[in-house]
Write a protein that holds these residues in place. Structure first.
Motif, PDB file in Angstrom:
ATOM      1  N   GLU A  20       0.821  -1.212   0.000  1.00  0.00           N
ATOM      2  CA  GLU A  20       0.000   0.000   0.000  1.00  0.00           C
ATOM      3  C   GLU A  20       0.855   1.261   0.000  1.00  0.00           C
ATOM      4  N   GLY A  21       1.851   1.267  -0.857  1.00  0.00           N
ATOM      5  CA  GLY A  21       2.772   2.393  -0.937  1.00  0.00           C
ATOM      6  C   GLY A  21       2.618   3.168  -2.229  1.00  0.00           C
ATOM      7  N   MET A  22       3.088   4.395  -2.187  1.00  0.00           N
ATOM      8  CA  MET A  22       3.111   5.269  -3.355  1.00  0.00           C
ATOM      9  C   MET A  22       4.561   5.675  -3.588  1.00  0.00           C
ATOM     10  N   LEU A  23       4.894   5.951  -4.840  1.00  0.00           N
ATOM     11  CA  LEU A  23       6.242   6.317  -5.248  1.00  0.00           C
ATOM     12  C   LEU A  23       6.294   7.767  -5.687  1.00  0.00           C
ATOM     13  N   ALA A  24       7.399   8.426  -5.346  1.00  0.00           N
ATOM     14  CA  ALA A  24       7.724   9.748  -5.874  1.00  0.00           C
ATOM     15  C   ALA A  24       9.117   9.649  -6.492  1.00  0.00           C
ATOM     16  N   THR A  25       9.363  10.440  -7.532  1.00  0.00           N
ATOM     17  CA  THR A  25      10.673  10.446  -8.172  1.00  0.00           C
ATOM     18  C   THR A  25      11.228  11.862  -8.219  1.00  0.00           C
ATOM     19  N   ALA A  26      12.549  11.948  -8.163  1.00  0.00           N
ATOM     20  CA  ALA A  26      13.263  13.216  -8.301  1.00  0.00           C
ATOM     21  C   ALA A  26      14.422  12.957  -9.258  1.00  0.00           C
ATOM     22  N   GLU A  27      14.367  13.563 -10.429  1.00  0.00           N
ATOM     23  CA  GLU A  27      15.345  13.253 -11.458  1.00  0.00           C
ATOM     24  C   GLU A  27      16.121  14.487 -11.905  1.00  0.00           C
ATOM     25  N   SER A  28      17.373  14.247 -12.210  1.00  0.00           N
ATOM     26  CA  SER A  28      18.188  15.269 -12.844  1.00  0.00           C
ATOM     27  C   SER A  28      18.643  14.731 -14.193  1.00  0.00           C
ATOM     28  N   CYS A  29      19.687  13.924 -14.233  1.00  0.00           N
ATOM     29  CA  CYS A  29      20.251  13.483 -15.514  1.00  0.00           C
ATOM     30  C   CYS A  29      19.298  12.642 -16.348  1.00  0.00           C
ATOM     31  N   THR A  30      18.359  11.975 -15.740  1.00  0.00           N
ATOM     32  CA  THR A  30      17.431  11.133 -16.496  1.00  0.00           C
ATOM     33  C   THR A  30      16.264  11.930 -17.076  1.00  0.00           C
ATOM     34  N   GLY A  31      16.095  13.158 -16.673  1.00  0.00           N
ATOM     35  CA  GLY A  31      15.154  14.069 -17.320  1.00  0.00           C
ATOM     36  C   GLY A  31      13.729  13.572 -17.465  1.00  0.00           C
ATOM     37  N   GLY A  32      13.259  12.763 -16.546  1.00  0.00           N
ATOM     38  CA  GLY A  32      11.884  12.271 -16.597  1.00  0.00           C
ATOM     39  C   GLY A  32      11.753  10.838 -17.091  1.00  0.00           C
ATOM     40  N   LEU A  33      12.856  10.221 -17.497  1.00  0.00           N
ATOM     41  CA  LEU A  33      12.793   8.844 -18.000  1.00  0.00           C
ATOM     42  C   LEU A  33      12.334   7.853 -16.935  1.00  0.00           C
ATOM     43  N   LEU A  34      12.732   8.088 -15.685  1.00  0.00           N
ATOM     44  CA  LEU A  34      12.314   7.202 -14.593  1.00  0.00           C
ATOM     45  C   LEU A  34      10.802   7.279 -14.401  1.00  0.00           C
ATOM     46  N   ALA A  35      10.277   8.488 -14.287  1.00  0.00           N
ATOM     47  CA  ALA A  35       8.828   8.649 -14.148  1.00  0.00           C
ATOM     48  C   ALA A  35       8.105   8.120 -15.383  1.00  0.00           C
ATOM     49  N   GLY A  36       8.688   8.331 -16.544  1.00  0.00           N
ATOM     50  CA  GLY A  36       8.093   7.826 -17.774  1.00  0.00           C
ATOM     51  C   GLY A  36       8.020   6.307 -17.801  1.00  0.00           C
ATOM     52  N   ALA A  37       9.069   5.660 -17.294  1.00  0.00           N
ATOM     53  CA  ALA A  37       9.092   4.189 -17.272  1.00  0.00           C
ATOM     54  C   ALA A  37       8.003   3.638 -16.361  1.00  0.00           C
ATOM     55  N   VAL A  38       7.822   4.255 -15.207  1.00  0.00           N
ATOM     56  CA  VAL A  38       6.816   3.717 -14.291  1.00  0.00           C
ATOM     57  C   VAL A  38       5.398   4.074 -14.723  1.00  0.00           C
ATOM     58  N   THR A  39       5.213   5.250 -15.308  1.00  0.00           N
ATOM     59  CA  THR A  39       3.860   5.611 -15.729  1.00  0.00           C
ATOM     60  C   THR A  39       3.445   4.921 -17.027  1.00  0.00           C
ATOM     61  N   ALA A  40       4.378   4.289 -17.705  1.00  0.00           N
ATOM     62  CA  ALA A  40       4.044   3.497 -18.888  1.00  0.00           C
ATOM     63  C   ALA A  40       3.398   2.161 -18.513  1.00  0.00           C
ATOM     64  N   ILE A  41       3.460   1.828 -17.234  1.00  0.00           N
ATOM     65  CA  ILE A  41       2.890   0.567 -16.747  1.00  0.00           C
ATOM     66  C   ILE A  41       1.399   0.779 -16.472  1.00  0.00           C
ATOM     67  N   ALA A  42       0.576  -0.072 -17.054  1.00  0.00           N
ATOM     68  CA  ALA A  42      -0.868   0.012 -16.823  1.00  0.00           C
ATOM     69  C   ALA A  42      -1.159  -0.109 -15.333  1.00  0.00           C
ATOM     70  N   GLY A  43      -1.984   0.779 -14.832  1.00  0.00           N
ATOM     71  CA  GLY A  43      -2.363   0.741 -13.417  1.00  0.00           C
ATOM     72  C   GLY A  43      -1.412   1.477 -12.495  1.00  0.00           C
ATOM     73  N   SER A  44      -0.404   2.146 -13.055  1.00  0.00           N
ATOM     74  CA  SER A  44       0.585   2.824 -12.200  1.00  0.00           C
ATOM     75  C   SER A  44      -0.019   3.964 -11.385  1.00  0.00           C
ATOM     76  N   SER A  45      -1.182   4.443 -11.766  1.00  0.00           N
ATOM     77  CA  SER A  45      -1.803   5.509 -10.967  1.00  0.00           C
ATOM     78  C   SER A  45      -2.157   5.017  -9.567  1.00  0.00           C
ATOM     79  N   ALA A  46      -2.184   3.720  -9.368  1.00  0.00           N
ATOM     80  CA  ALA A  46      -2.454   3.161  -8.038  1.00  0.00           C
ATOM     81  C   ALA A  46      -1.238   3.243  -7.124  1.00  0.00           C
ATOM     82  N   TRP A  47      -0.044   3.458  -7.715  1.00  0.00           N
ATOM     83  CA  TRP A  47       1.173   3.434  -6.890  1.00  0.00           C
ATOM     84  C   TRP A  47       2.192   4.520  -7.215  1.00  0.00           C
TER      85      TRP A  47
END
Length: 138
Positions: A20-47
């Motif tokens: 029952e956890g939620m994730l937050a990301t803070a990116e510099s060199c990856t420029g949003g790729l980390l958040a993009g990878a996780v939000t590309a997963i169906a249902g990621s709005s749940a976590w």
């Protein structure tokens, strides 16, 4: 490589849902790729709660409360700043139980003898003491 990133994102999401956890990301060199990878997963709005792209030192300070002292003493690409970025994301995202941060030198320029192109620090906060890992990808 993309399949491995997708697999890891799915696994992370499954673990967050189980706990029952939620994730937050803070990116510099990856420029949003980390958040993009996780939000590309169906249902990621749940976590997935939110993410920051803090490419500049000013953004790191203002958005994530990274200390000016750490930026001055160690530089933006450092274990200390990666740790503060993850801790700042966790503090700014009250629903998040876990935060991931990235800071590094993506290249092709900008590297030095002590901080070469491909140097990346990844930090995790929220599971006890923050953990930071150093990677050198070429």
């Amino acid at each position: 490589m993309q399949n491995k990133i997708d697999d890891l994102s799915v696994q992370l999401g499954q673990l967050l849902v189980q706990h029952e956890g939620m994730l937050a990301t803070a990116e510099s060199c990856t420029g949003g790729l980390l958040a993009g990878a996780v939000t590309a997963i169906a249902g990621s709005s749940a976590w997935f709660d939110r993410g920051w792209i803090t490419y500049s030192n000013d953004a790191k300070r203002k958005e994530l409360n990274v200390s000016a002292a750490a930026l001055k003493e160690f530089g933006a690409v450092s274990e200390e700043v990666a740790r503060e970025m993850a801790q700042g994301a966790l503090a700014q995202a009250p629903r998040a139980k876990l935060a991931l941060s990235t800071t590094g030198i993506a290249g092709p320029g900008g590297g030095t003898a002590t901080k070469p192109v491909g140097l990346v620090y990844v930090a995790v906060a929220g599971l006890g003491a923050p953990v930071v890992r150093r990677f050198l990808w070429q």
